[in-house]
Design a protein around this motif. Structure first.
Motif, PDB file in Angstrom:
ATOM      1  N   HIS A  96       0.835  -1.205   0.000  1.00 50.39           N
ATOM      2  CA  HIS A  96       0.000   0.000   0.000  1.00 50.39           C
ATOM      3  C   HIS A  96       0.877   1.265   0.000  1.00 50.39           C
ATOM      4  O   HIS A  96       0.568   2.247  -0.675  1.00 50.39           O
ATOM      5  N   HIS A 100       1.220   4.296  -3.154  1.00 49.05           N
ATOM      6  CA  HIS A 100       1.192   5.753  -3.013  1.00 49.05           C
ATOM      7  C   HIS A 100       2.500   6.410  -3.443  1.00 49.05           C
ATOM      8  O   HIS A 100       2.503   7.560  -3.874  1.00 49.05           O
ATOM      9  N   HIS A 109      -3.949   3.230  -8.304  1.00 46.21           N
ATOM     10  CA  HIS A 109      -4.574   3.305  -6.972  1.00 46.21           C
ATOM     11  C   HIS A 109      -5.462   4.549  -6.864  1.00 46.21           C
ATOM     12  O   HIS A 109      -6.427   4.574  -6.098  1.00 46.21           O
ATOM     13  N   HIS A 113      -9.037   6.104  -4.812  1.00 41.74           N
ATOM     14  CA  HIS A 113      -9.070   7.279  -3.932  1.00 41.74           C
ATOM     15  C   HIS A 113      -9.957   8.415  -4.439  1.00 41.74           C
ATOM     16  O   HIS A 113     -10.313   9.294  -3.656  1.00 41.74           O
ATOM     17  N   HIS A 193      -7.062   8.529   5.742  1.00 41.71           N
ATOM     18  CA  HIS A 193      -6.282   8.099   4.569  1.00 41.71           C
ATOM     19  C   HIS A 193      -6.958   8.516   3.251  1.00 41.71           C
ATOM     20  O   HIS A 193      -6.286   8.627   2.224  1.00 41.71           O
TER      21      HIS A 193
HETATM   22 ZN   LIG Z   1      -4.450   4.241  -0.419  1.00 45.33          ZN
END
Ligand SMILES: [Zn+2]
Length: 258
Positions: A96, A100, A109, A113, A193
């Motif tokens: 993870h 990012h 990803h 988001h 997050h």
């Molecule tokens: Zn994430």
């Protein structure tokens, strides 16, 4: 956890989200839910075609050969299963972080988001490309940790249950929140997050146990949910997060990717 229990968990969370919402919804309509389910359907099909055969073959091979860290320790079955789950949870935390930090991975990803709300359906909204790119990582996890078909399935189901839970828009009573969030990721922790603020987004990477964020200094509890806007600038309008644009986002978006 059998699939029927996972479905029951998802249904219960969706019901509780309506009774005790944690954040105000930006886009409460059914279109967003349909979009997230459609994105999820493509990802599930991709997983079935790519990850599943690789994982099946590798875990059987690991079981036959006793390959990896956990089988090498010769622990009782229950302890080996528990350690496998913990080590997979830690290596998922590392993955993870990479999602990012590595620009190519972030492009994929990002599709997760940019959802403008955070709820149970966000837990299913992952770009198929992200999961395609995760197949070698999963293979490495299996070989390093030494997962058997059963221990891998245990981790997959527990993780899916926890991912459904921490993406949910559920306001837990304060005492339960404080107690649970000492150990596992709660909706409040994961809400931070998904903040539009980059410094907040770059925290709370754990998917199961909170200890990984605590150990690596990426744990944040200091952001109240009412101050959080969910999403990624500049993708803060519905047109930017539609199905087609979401699927194309890693390939064509000229915008700043946050
Ligand atoms: Zn994430």
């Amino acid at each position: 956890m059998p699939s029927v229990l996972l479905l029951a968990l998802a249904a219960t969370l969706i019901w509780l989200e309506r009774l005790r919402p944690l954040r105000r919804r930006v886009d409460p309509g059914p279109r967003r839910v349909a979009r997230n389910l459609a994105i999820s359907a493509v990802t599930v099909a991709t997983l079935q075609a790519t990850e599943r055969p690789v994982v099946r073959r590798l875990t059987r091979w690991v079981e036959r050969r006793g390959w990896g860290i956990v089988p090498g320790l010769r622990l009782p079955g229950w302890l080996a299963a528990a350690l496998t789950v913990v080590l997979f949870d830690y290596t998922l935390y590392l993955w993870h972080i990479l999602l990012h930090r590595v620009p190519l991975l972030w492009r994929f990803h990002l599709a997760h988001h940019i959802d403008l709300d955070l709820d149970v359906t966000t837990a299913l909204r992952f770009h198929f490309g992200e999961f395609l790119l995760s197949v070698p990582w999963r293979a490495a996890q299996i070989l390093l940790v030494g997962a058997t078909p059963r221990t891998l399935e245990l981790w997959q189901r527990l993780t899916l249950a926890e991912v459904l839970f921490h993406h949910s828009n559920l306001r837990l009573p304060g005492r339960i929140e404080r107690w649970l969030s000492r150990t596992i990721v709660t909706p409040r922790l994961h809400g931070i997050h998904h903040s539009t603020v980059q410094a907040e987004r770059n925290s709370n990477f754990s998917s199961g146990l909170v200890v990984w964020d605590a150990l690596h200094g990426t744990l944040r509890r200091d952001v109240p949910q009412r101050s959080i806007t969910i999403g990624v600038p500049p993708y803060l309008d519905e047109a930017a997060v539609k199905l087609g644009r979401t699927l194309l986002i890693p390939f064509v978006s000229p915008r700043d990717r946050g």
